[in-house]
Design a protein around this motif. Structure first.
Motif, PDB file in Angstrom:
ATOM      1  N   ALA A   1       0.980  -1.169   0.030  1.00 26.44           N
ATOM      2  CA  ALA A   1       0.005   0.020  -0.028  1.00 26.44           C
ATOM      3  C   ALA A   1       1.039   1.315   0.082  1.00 26.44           C
ATOM      4  CB  ALA A   1      -0.903  -0.019   1.285  1.00 26.44           C
ATOM      5  N   GLU A   2       0.291   2.131  -0.605  1.00 30.75           N
ATOM      6  CA  GLU A   2       0.867   3.544  -0.791  1.00 30.75           C
ATOM      7  C   GLU A   2       0.285   4.349   0.526  1.00 30.75           C
ATOM      8  OE1 GLU A   2       2.056   5.454  -4.238  1.00 30.75           O
ATOM      9  OE2 GLU A   2       2.077   3.579  -5.512  1.00 30.75           O
TER      10      GLU A   2
ATOM     11  N   ARG B   1       6.537  -4.128   6.626  1.00 31.89           N
ATOM     12  CA  ARG B   1       7.765  -3.753   6.273  1.00 31.89           C
ATOM     13  C   ARG B   1       7.595  -2.533   5.522  1.00 31.89           C
ATOM     14  NH1 ARG B   1      10.253  -7.035   9.043  1.00 31.89           N
ATOM     15  NH2 ARG B   1      10.390  -9.296   8.414  1.00 31.89           N
ATOM     16  N   ASP B   2       8.381  -1.263   5.949  1.00 29.90           N
ATOM     17  CA  ASP B   2       8.571  -0.002   5.371  1.00 29.90           C
ATOM     18  C   ASP B   2       9.289  -0.252   3.976  1.00 29.90           C
ATOM     19  OD1 ASP B   2       9.082   2.524   4.359  1.00 29.90           O
ATOM     20  OD2 ASP B   2       9.344   3.328   6.278  1.00 29.90           O
TER      21      ASP B   2
ATOM     22  N   ARG C   1       5.656   3.564   0.897  1.00 30.40           N
ATOM     23  CA  ARG C   1       5.004   2.295   0.711  1.00 30.40           C
ATOM     24  C   ARG C   1       5.325   1.250   2.038  1.00 30.40           C
ATOM     25  NH1 ARG C   1       6.576  -0.616  -4.181  1.00 30.40           N
ATOM     26  NH2 ARG C   1       8.656  -0.324  -3.241  1.00 30.40           N
ATOM     27  N   VAL C   2       4.365   0.316   2.224  1.00 28.18           N
ATOM     28  CA  VAL C   2       4.455  -0.447   3.075  1.00 28.18           C
ATOM     29  C   VAL C   2       4.084  -1.804   2.592  1.00 28.18           C
ATOM     30  CG1 VAL C   2       2.206  -0.160   4.210  1.00 28.18           C
ATOM     31  CG2 VAL C   2       3.982  -1.125   5.720  1.00 28.18           C
TER      32      VAL C   2
ATOM     33  N   ASP D   1      -5.603   1.427   0.068  1.00 34.55           N
ATOM     34  CA  ASP D   1      -5.658   0.000  -0.467  1.00 34.55           C
ATOM     35  C   ASP D   1      -4.457  -0.865  -0.514  1.00 34.55           C
ATOM     36  OD1 ASP D   1      -8.162   0.537  -1.253  1.00 34.55           O
ATOM     37  OD2 ASP D   1      -7.594   1.780  -3.190  1.00 34.55           O
ATOM     38  N   LEU D   2      -4.681  -2.005  -0.125  1.00 36.64           N
ATOM     39  CA  LEU D   2      -3.474  -3.075  -0.391  1.00 36.64           C
ATOM     40  C   LEU D   2      -3.528  -3.773  -1.675  1.00 36.64           C
ATOM     41  CD1 LEU D   2      -3.395  -4.260   3.098  1.00 36.64           C
ATOM     42  CD2 LEU D   2      -1.533  -3.370   2.165  1.00 36.64           C
ATOM     43  N   ASP D   3      -2.611  -3.793  -2.426  1.00 40.03           N
ATOM     44  CA  ASP D   3      -2.833  -4.470  -3.849  1.00 40.03           C
ATOM     45  C   ASP D   3      -1.730  -5.641  -3.549  1.00 40.03           C
ATOM     46  OD1 ASP D   3      -4.495  -2.450  -5.045  1.00 40.03           O
ATOM     47  OD2 ASP D   3      -2.736  -0.992  -5.153  1.00 40.03           O
ATOM     48  N   GLU D   4      -2.071  -6.737  -4.051  1.00 42.00           N
ATOM     49  CA  GLU D   4      -1.231  -7.656  -4.291  1.00 42.00           C
ATOM     50  C   GLU D   4      -0.128  -7.689  -5.416  1.00 42.00           C
ATOM     51  OE1 GLU D   4      -1.585 -12.842  -4.212  1.00 42.00           O
ATOM     52  OE2 GLU D   4      -3.412 -11.559  -4.365  1.00 42.00           O
TER      53      GLU D   4
END
Length: 84
Positions: free
Chosen positions: A8-9, A34-35, A40-41, A79-82
């Motif tokens: 995610a950004e 993780r940073d 981004r994480v 949003d978390l994107d795979e």
């Protein structure tokens, strides 16, 4: 078998917070987000599972609903994107 990863950004401050000062940041390293730098994480299967255990009111909580998989910091959802 390749491990899954979601990114995610969230901005530099939020990425640093999630990786170092959130409730999951005190867990064993395999359960921490993780940073990645540049705001981004990243979460793998273990860190995503740990974050899903947080209540919706906690920083770094994960929701997965009709709006998709998201991480929350304050009132903001990211949003978390795979990733492949």
């Amino acid at each position: 078998m390749r491990a899954q990863r979601w990114v995610a950004e969230v901005g530099p401050e939020n990425a640093a917070f999630l990786a170092t000062r959130s409730r999951t940041a005190v867990l064993a390293s395999e359960y921490r987000p993780r940073d990645l730098g540049d705001g981004r994480v990243a979460y793998d299967e273990r860190s995503l599972g740990a974050a899903r255990e947080l209540s919706e009111e906690e920083e770094g909580a994960i929701t997965d609903d009709g709006d998709g998989l998201r991480v929350w910091v304050g009132d903001d959802a990211f949003d978390l994107d795979e990733q492949d």
